[in-house]
Design an enzyme around this catalytic site. Structure first.
Site, PDB file in Angstrom:
ATOM      1  N   LYS A 183       0.877  -1.162   0.000  1.00 47.98           N
ATOM      2  CA  LYS A 183       0.000   0.000   0.000  1.00 47.98           C
ATOM      3  C   LYS A 183       0.917   1.216   0.000  1.00 47.98           C
ATOM      4  O   LYS A 183       1.598   1.483   0.994  1.00 47.98           O
ATOM      5  CB  LYS A 183      -0.906  -0.004   1.241  1.00 47.98           C
ATOM      6  CG  LYS A 183      -1.756   1.256   1.338  1.00 47.98           C
ATOM      7  CD  LYS A 183      -2.563   1.304   2.621  1.00 47.98           C
ATOM      8  CE  LYS A 183      -3.039   2.722   2.863  1.00 47.98           C
ATOM      9  NZ  LYS A 183      -3.796   2.877   4.109  1.00 47.98           N
ATOM     10  N   ASN A 237      -9.740   1.636   9.058  1.00 49.04           N
ATOM     11  CA  ASN A 237      -9.037   1.309  10.292  1.00 49.04           C
ATOM     12  C   ASN A 237      -9.639   2.033  11.496  1.00 49.04           C
ATOM     13  O   ASN A 237     -10.261   1.438  12.367  1.00 49.04           O
ATOM     14  CB  ASN A 237      -7.557   1.665  10.137  1.00 49.04           C
ATOM     15  CG  ASN A 237      -6.674   1.159  11.266  1.00 49.04           C
ATOM     16  OD1 ASN A 237      -5.478   0.974  11.104  1.00 49.04           O
ATOM     17  ND2 ASN A 237      -7.222   0.900  12.442  1.00 49.04           N
ATOM     18  N   THR A 238      -9.496   3.372  11.506  1.00 49.41           N
ATOM     19  CA  THR A 238      -9.863   4.142  12.693  1.00 49.41           C
ATOM     20  C   THR A 238     -11.320   3.952  13.105  1.00 49.41           C
ATOM     21  O   THR A 238     -11.619   3.853  14.298  1.00 49.41           O
ATOM     22  CB  THR A 238      -9.585   5.645  12.447  1.00 49.41           C
ATOM     23  OG1 THR A 238      -8.262   5.774  11.923  1.00 49.41           O
ATOM     24  CG2 THR A 238      -9.688   6.442  13.727  1.00 49.41           C
TER      25      THR A 238
END
Lengths: 257, 65
Positions: free
Chosen positions: A96, A206-207
């Site tokens: 990534k 993610n968060t």
């Protein structure tokens, strides 16, 4: 089933591994999400430290593919070197690619991104570029050898959700055959459902999961939203109309006066 | 000789990158190394001679988004 670089993946949700309250919660969230791919990074190890070893054991026990990132890199050289180090440690050509251009917005430096992508594609990497929703940059990335694009829908960690639907719709329309993964900015399962309804192939987040009050429950909720959005996209959504249209048949209606 | 390891200046006796890792008590197949900004694969660490002022990065897998 969803395919990236010849690898069939059962889930269209890719999950980050940072910011969870504990390794155990991370492992549970990964399981609840049903994800096939998690992201990871490389950071400086302390002398005599074993921090990397613990995380390494954990991610290897999850039974999912690892997508290493170049998070925090602000130059082409940093990103390329980090990618090569990640390839060695994680044993995968997947990367990534992040080349950050702005400290406040964590906006990608798209010029550096294209340059780094070209170098890494020529070196045999399977590059997942973290980019904006700009069509010209997307074309340059494809020209540099990228086979997948990962546009943001809002700044990393902002939880704003898709702030420019028109740009995302345009991107999907321009690149009908390129796997497009929304990376960054999702805050709620409904955001994920929205971009999946637009026809995006997958989301990476993610968060929104890690910082939820219950990350495991939120992972499950996002998984359902991604599936629902994808199925809705494939089922043909009704276009909005400016007038009311009765859903109950008007023929045969009783007349009482 | 004086080296910069993960941003910290230190004095080391090791002549090679492999020896430096041992001297500083780094071990494990999950480590990645770079010397002056270029990757040094694990297999090449024993032959990589260090020089005064070299900048070395020693990284390991961490959580990431």
């Amino acid at each position: 089933m969803f395919e990236l670089f010849g690898t069939k993946l059962a889930s269209r949700l890719l999950l980050g591994t940072a910011q969870y309250p504990s390794p155990a919660v991370l492992a549970e969230a990964v399981k609840a999400s049903g994800t096939s791919v998690v992201t990871a990074s490389l950071r400086r190890e302390m002398a005599g430290g074993r921090g990397g070893e613990k995380f390494w054991s954990l991610v290897n026990s999850l039974g999912v593919r690892i997508l290493p990132n170049t998070a925090g890199c602000h130059s082409v050289r940093e990103a390329v070197t980090t990618a090569k180090m990640a390839r060695e440690v994680f044993g995968t050509p997947w990367i990534k690619l992040e080349v950050i251009g702005n400290h406040d917005t964590l906006q990608p430096d798209v010029f550096g991104l294209v340059e780094a992508a070209r170098i890494l594609c020529e070196d045999g990497f399977d590059v997942f570029p973290y980019t904006t929703d700009d069509l010209v940059v997307a074309e340059r990335l494809l020209g540099a050898g990228c086979k997948v694009l990962m546009p943001w829908c809002a700044p990393i960690g902002s939880a704003l959700g898709p702030v420019n639907i028109m740009a995302l719709r345009s991107m999907r329309g321009h690149f009908p055959d390129v796997p497009l993964i929304i990376d960054a900015g999702l805050g709620r399962p409904s955001h994920a459902a929205t971009v999946m309804e637009l026809g995006f192939d997958a989301v990476l987040l993610n968060t929104a999961v890690a910082k939820a009050a219950d990350p495991v429950g939120m992972a499950r909720a996002f998984s359902k939203a991604v599936d629902a959005g994808r199925e809705a996209y494939g089922s043909g959504l009704l276009e909005p109309r400016d007038v009311a249209v009765p859903s109950t048949p008007t023929i045969g209606r009783a007349v009482f006066s | 000789m004086k080296l910069i390891v993960n941003g910290e200046a230190l004095e080391a006796k090791a002549a090679t990158l492999d020896a430096l890792l041992k001297e500083l008590d780094y071990e494990g197949g999950w480590l990645a190394t770079a010397l002056n900004g270029d990757v040094v694969p694990a297999a090449k660490r024993p032959e990589f001679q260090l020089s005064e002022g070299d900048r070395i990065e020693i990284l390991s897998p961490m959580q990431g988004g």
